[in-house]
Scaffold this motif. Structure first.
Motif, PDB file in Angstrom:
ATOM      1  N   ILE A 170       0.872  -1.175   0.000  1.00 49.42           N
ATOM      2  CA  ILE A 170       0.000   0.000   0.000  1.00 49.42           C
ATOM      3  C   ILE A 170       0.906   1.221   0.000  1.00 49.42           C
ATOM      4  O   ILE A 170       1.736   1.386   0.901  1.00 49.42           O
ATOM      5  CB  ILE A 170      -0.936   0.011   1.221  1.00 49.42           C
ATOM      6  CG1 ILE A 170      -1.879  -1.194   1.167  1.00 49.42           C
ATOM      7  CG2 ILE A 170      -1.734   1.313   1.273  1.00 49.42           C
ATOM      8  CD1 ILE A 170      -2.712  -1.390   2.421  1.00 49.42           C
ATOM      9  N   PHE A 173      -0.144   7.068  -1.148  1.00 44.26           N
ATOM     10  CA  PHE A 173      -1.402   7.658  -1.601  1.00 44.26           C
ATOM     11  C   PHE A 173      -2.607   6.792  -1.242  1.00 44.26           C
ATOM     12  O   PHE A 173      -3.742   7.155  -1.542  1.00 44.26           O
ATOM     13  CB  PHE A 173      -1.371   7.872  -3.115  1.00 44.26           C
ATOM     14  CG  PHE A 173      -0.321   8.851  -3.564  1.00 44.26           C
ATOM     15  CD1 PHE A 173      -0.548  10.214  -3.503  1.00 44.26           C
ATOM     16  CD2 PHE A 173       0.899   8.402  -4.027  1.00 44.26           C
ATOM     17  CE1 PHE A 173       0.420  11.118  -3.908  1.00 44.26           C
ATOM     18  CE2 PHE A 173       1.878   9.292  -4.439  1.00 44.26           C
ATOM     19  CZ  PHE A 173       1.643  10.656  -4.373  1.00 44.26           C
ATOM     20  N   GLY A 174      -2.349   5.636  -0.637  1.00 45.47           N
ATOM     21  CA  GLY A 174      -3.442   4.724  -0.325  1.00 45.47           C
ATOM     22  C   GLY A 174      -3.825   3.839  -1.487  1.00 45.47           C
ATOM     23  O   GLY A 174      -4.891   3.209  -1.474  1.00 45.47           O
ATOM     24  N   ASN A 175      -2.969   3.759  -2.504  1.00 41.64           N
ATOM     25  CA  ASN A 175      -3.205   2.848  -3.621  1.00 41.64           C
ATOM     26  C   ASN A 175      -2.865   1.422  -3.186  1.00 41.64           C
ATOM     27  O   ASN A 175      -1.817   1.189  -2.581  1.00 41.64           O
ATOM     28  CB  ASN A 175      -2.349   3.238  -4.822  1.00 41.64           C
ATOM     29  CG  ASN A 175      -2.666   4.635  -5.326  1.00 41.64           C
ATOM     30  OD1 ASN A 175      -3.818   5.054  -5.326  1.00 41.64           O
ATOM     31  ND2 ASN A 175      -1.640   5.363  -5.746  1.00 41.64           N
ATOM     32  N   ASP A 228      -7.371   1.726  -6.754  1.00 42.38           N
ATOM     33  CA  ASP A 228      -7.136   3.109  -6.361  1.00 42.38           C
ATOM     34  C   ASP A 228      -8.453   3.876  -6.303  1.00 42.38           C
ATOM     35  O   ASP A 228      -9.493   3.398  -6.764  1.00 42.38           O
ATOM     36  CB  ASP A 228      -6.202   3.800  -7.372  1.00 42.38           C
ATOM     37  CG  ASP A 228      -4.953   2.981  -7.681  1.00 42.38           C
ATOM     38  OD1 ASP A 228      -4.416   2.373  -6.742  1.00 42.38           O
ATOM     39  OD2 ASP A 228      -4.536   2.949  -8.849  1.00 42.38           O
ATOM     40  N   SER A 232      -8.093  10.193  -3.745  1.00 47.80           N
ATOM     41  CA  SER A 232      -8.506   9.726  -2.429  1.00 47.80           C
ATOM     42  C   SER A 232      -7.747   8.439  -2.120  1.00 47.80           C
ATOM     43  O   SER A 232      -6.988   7.940  -2.948  1.00 47.80           O
ATOM     44  CB  SER A 232     -10.018   9.488  -2.400  1.00 47.80           C
ATOM     45  OG  SER A 232     -10.455   9.193  -1.085  1.00 47.80           O
ATOM     46  N   SER A 233      -7.941   7.922  -0.912  1.00 49.89           N
ATOM     47  CA  SER A 233      -7.224   6.725  -0.479  1.00 49.89           C
ATOM     48  C   SER A 233      -8.139   5.511  -0.492  1.00 49.89           C
ATOM     49  O   SER A 233      -9.052   5.400   0.332  1.00 49.89           O
ATOM     50  CB  SER A 233      -6.663   6.925   0.935  1.00 49.89           C
ATOM     51  OG  SER A 233      -6.173   5.703   1.456  1.00 49.89           O
ATOM     52  N   ALA A 235      -7.119   2.545   0.269  1.00 45.18           N
ATOM     53  CA  ALA A 235      -6.756   1.741   1.437  1.00 45.18           C
ATOM     54  C   ALA A 235      -7.504   2.200   2.681  1.00 45.18           C
ATOM     55  O   ALA A 235      -7.987   1.376   3.473  1.00 45.18           O
ATOM     56  CB  ALA A 235      -5.252   1.810   1.668  1.00 45.18           C
ATOM     57  N   ASP A 236      -7.618   3.512   2.865  1.00 49.61           N
ATOM     58  CA  ASP A 236      -8.350   4.026   4.024  1.00 49.61           C
ATOM     59  C   ASP A 236      -9.831   3.678   3.926  1.00 49.61           C
ATOM     60  O   ASP A 236     -10.463   3.288   4.915  1.00 49.61           O
ATOM     61  CB  ASP A 236      -8.181   5.539   4.130  1.00 49.61           C
ATOM     62  CG  ASP A 236      -6.796   5.947   4.613  1.00 49.61           C
ATOM     63  OD1 ASP A 236      -6.045   5.067   5.072  1.00 49.61           O
ATOM     64  OD2 ASP A 236      -6.472   7.148   4.512  1.00 49.61           O
ATOM     65  N   GLU A 237     -10.381   3.831   2.743  1.00 45.12           N
ATOM     66  CA  GLU A 237     -11.811   3.584   2.546  1.00 45.12           C
ATOM     67  C   GLU A 237     -12.169   2.126   2.823  1.00 45.12           C
ATOM     68  O   GLU A 237     -13.208   1.825   3.419  1.00 45.12           O
ATOM     69  CB  GLU A 237     -12.199   3.958   1.115  1.00 45.12           C
ATOM     70  CG  GLU A 237     -13.688   3.940   0.842  1.00 45.12           C
ATOM     71  CD  GLU A 237     -14.426   5.115   1.463  1.00 45.12           C
ATOM     72  OE1 GLU A 237     -15.642   4.995   1.669  1.00 45.12           O
ATOM     73  OE2 GLU A 237     -13.773   6.145   1.758  1.00 45.12           O
TER      74      GLU A 237
END
Length: 252
Positions: A170, A173-175, A228, A232-233, A235-237
């Protein structure tokens, strides 16, 4: 292969004292060494993360570079310390799976198991400073890898057991980078399943081909599929974590 004087460091030590200690050992042995920090922010004990990271970064360096990699939750146990010679580089570190991807993308020529008896005064909990840093420094100054142990079968290097459809990295950028290499057509509508979550995405060439905040699946620079979100992220979502299963399929 001759070394070129460049040593890189990859660890999970963050900004702690340990990185400076390793550098001090290296330049004490080889004052001409050119030390390059790749990262010291691998997640603590993040073997999979480190394995992917070095496989993407280290091959960009010139031939003869020495790469020291210390993510070592098994330090002080019977796990081996090894030196790898590929057709381009030297790699030094614990034999715990961190070289899983490197040995797939570089031509592995020789492996030496480091003789720990050569480092009898080494701290049981800091092989990075007392074993791997000295070995790297000596190699960079022209010593031969065979001076530090015996040659072992290349096939005995530890590999990671990864399911098909696994999050391997990860980024900042949260990709979400997966180990999936499925083929899709650009514009395909996809379903991503992670845990009990299921979201819709579009297969595209780049982020901006979907609206801001929408999910997009790309074939990233690593060749693997990424999940992705535009600006936005993902991974966070999804609360995604490295090493866990994920699936990507066409929407029915």
């Amino acid at each position: 292969m001759k070394t070129n004087g460049i040593l890189t460091l990859t660890t999970d030590f963050s900004d702690d004292i340990y990185v400076g200690q390793m550098k001090g050992v290296i330049v004490s042995i080889n004052p001409e060494a050119r030390i390059i920090d790749l990262t010291h922010r691998i997640k603590s004990f993040g073997i999979l993360e480190a394995a992917f990271f070095i496989s993407q970064v280290c091959p960009t360096f010139p031939p003869g570079t020495v790469h020291i990699v210390v993510i070592d939750p098994g330090v002080g146990t019977k796990r081996r310390g090894i030196i790898l010679l590929t057709d381009r580089h030297f790699y030094i570190g614990p034999d715990n799976g961190i070289f899983h991807f490197v040995k797939k993308i570089e031509n592995l020529k020789k492996v030496v198991e480091i003789d720990m008896n050569l480092f009898k005064d080494a701290c049981f909990t800091f092989h990075g400073r007392d074993i791997f840093a000295p070995v790297g420094a000596y190699l960079s100054s022209g010593r031969k890898m065979e001076e530090f142990g015996k040659i072992v079968d290349k096939d005995t290097i530890v590999s990671l057991s990864l399911p098909e459809g696994c999050i391997i990295y990860i980024d900042a950028f949260g990709n979400i980078i997966t180990n999936i290499k499925k083929e899709f057509f650009y514009g395909d509508k996809l379903i991503i399943k992670y845990g009990n979550k299921k979201v819709k995405a579009t297969f595209a060439r780049t982020f901006s081909e979907v609206k801001e905040g929408e999910y997009v699946v790309l074939r990233g620079s690593s060749g693997y599929l990424e999940v992705d979100k535009n600006k936005s992220s993902a991974a966070d979502e999804l609360a995604a974590k490295t090493g866990e299963k994920i699936s990507i399929s066409r929407a029915s």
